[in-house]
Design a protein around this motif. Structure first.
Motif, PDB file in Angstrom:
ATOM      1  N   ALA A  19      -0.342  24.061  12.313  1.00 27.96           N
ATOM      2  CA  ALA A  19      -0.507  25.535  12.011  1.00 27.96           C
ATOM      3  C   ALA A  19       0.202  26.579  12.868  1.00 27.96           C
ATOM      4  CB  ALA A  19      -2.011  25.663  11.649  1.00 27.96           C
TER       5      ALA A  19
ATOM      6  N   THR B  83      -3.076  24.733   7.246  1.00 25.81           N
ATOM      7  CA  THR B  83      -2.142  25.541   6.582  1.00 25.81           C
ATOM      8  C   THR B  83      -2.576  25.521   5.052  1.00 25.81           C
ATOM      9  OG1 THR B  83      -0.824  23.691   6.603  1.00 25.81           O
ATOM     10  CG2 THR B  83      -0.343  25.053   8.141  1.00 25.81           C
TER      11      THR B  83
ATOM     12  N   ARG C 160       6.172  30.285   8.878  1.00 25.21           N
ATOM     13  CA  ARG C 160       4.950  30.026   8.365  1.00 25.21           C
ATOM     14  C   ARG C 160       5.084  30.082   6.816  1.00 25.21           C
ATOM     15  NH1 ARG C 160       1.264  32.946   6.021  1.00 25.21           N
ATOM     16  NH2 ARG C 160       2.309  34.651   6.796  1.00 25.21           N
TER      17      ARG C 160
ATOM     18  N   THR D  67       0.931  30.014  11.111  1.00 22.08           N
ATOM     19  CA  THR D  67      -0.155  30.255  10.390  1.00 22.08           C
ATOM     20  C   THR D  67      -1.435  30.573  11.326  1.00 22.08           C
ATOM     21  OG1 THR D  67       0.564  28.638   8.738  1.00 22.08           O
ATOM     22  CG2 THR D  67      -1.740  29.469   8.780  1.00 22.08           C
TER      23      THR D  67
END
Length: 333
Positions: free
Chosen positions: A81, A166, A44, A86
């Motif tokens: 994401a 994100t 991430r 994330t």
């Protein structure tokens, strides 16, 4: 405000399992590319405290032409994401509010086949407007989610970019900056059939709200709030229009920080008239009408008998009501 559930929930999908195949008229196929957790390989990017849970809230009124592309963009952004770590889990909530078309069925089809970490729900809401109440009733469906969940708000006639989730979360947790309770982003108007004078007037309106560190606009089509903070200030209010402004104002009045990044921007329809009274569509129509009126007056006015002063030559006439439009320009749904 006390949340009120929608009266008629005829299309609902479990928050714990992939939704069933939709019944009713078939809509456009759902977007491909939703990846399961097993396919994650990247780390991430950006700041934060680890993967978070997300709920996306989308009100829709007679949006059969737009809802599938909106949901395709949202599912792609969530998949990205999740892939980079994330987002841990997500829920997509769509309110088909007083629709006379196939919005609900098409939304249902678009949410079919989601991966196990992402749930979808289409709520048929026949209760009265305004849209602030519609949004608040929709988010009452997320009452079971913890306060650490992040609520993402957009509109059914909008398309979010791949990095929407994100980057908005990164803006809430900037390196070396204050943590934010909410993030208010910008929008790009597309498919607005207006003359150059109207486009210039709208550009001036948007640029007047830009600051060295962000901007002063608020759009429900691109707004993110942590649920604990959303609940603490009572959620979306229900004025005739401008519910996103009311929410952000309440957050700031309570001492909470609202980040205002210029990126990412959400593409939203420039159709006129719009679906909501006093929303972006109405603003664009007023700007276009004002620009046409000014052009007509200029064409009918005989040339002056004296040279204009430097001030009058370099200072274009502001649009009628331009200062009052600053708050209404920021999109309602």
């Amino acid at each position: 405000m006390t949340p009120t559930a929608a009266r008629d929930v005829s299309i609902r999908q479990s928050p714990h399992a992939p939704p069933p195949v939709a019944g009713g008229p078939a809509g456009p196929p759902r977007a491909a590319g939703i990846e399961d957790a097993a396919s994650r390989t990247d780390r991430r990017p950006g700041e934060g405290e680890g993967p978070v849970d997300v709920v996306v809230a989308i009100p829709a009124h007679d949006e059969e032409a737009y809802i599938a592309s909106c949901l395709a963009s949202v599912t792609r952004a969530l998949a990205h994401a999740h892939r980079v770590g994330t987002v841990r889990a997500a829920r997509i909530l769509v309110s088909a509010h007083r629709c006379g078309d196939d919005t609900a069925a098409r939304a249902h089809v678009a949410l079919t086949g989601l991966p196990s970490w992402c749930a979808g729900e289409v709520v048929v809401d026949e209760m009265p407007p305004p849209v602030g109440a519609v949004r608040h009733r929709l988010l009452a469906r997320a009452d079971d989610l913890p306060g650490t969940t992040w609520m993402f708000s957009t509109d059914a006639d909008s398309r979010v970019p791949l990095d929407w989730v994100t980057e908005m979360l990164a803006a809430a947790h900037p390196t070396g900056g204050p943590r934010a309770a909410a993030v208010a982003g910008l929008v790009d108007v597309e498919h607005w059939h207006a003359d150059p004078a109207a486009r210039e007037a709208y550009t001036r309106l948007v640029e007047a709200g830009l600051t060295p560190t962000g901007h002063g606009h608020v759009y429900a089509a691109n707004l993110v709030v942590r649920l604990a903070d959303y609940r603490a200030v009572g959620g979306f209010p229900a004025p005739e229009h401008g519910e996103e402004h009311g929410l952000v104002a309440a957050l700031r009045a309570s001492g909470r920080h609202v980040a205002t990044p210029r990126h990412p921007s959400v593409a939203t329809s420039g159709r006129t008239p719009g679906r909501a009274a006093h929303g972006l569509g109405e603003l664009l129509a007023r700007i276009a009408e004002g620009a046409t009126s000014r052009t007509t007056r200029t064409a009918r006015t005989p040339p002056p008998r004296h040279r204009p002063t430097a001030h009058s030559a370099s200072s274009p006439e502001p649009g009628r009501g331009m200062m009052s439009l600053m708050t209404s320009s920021d999109r309602g749904s």
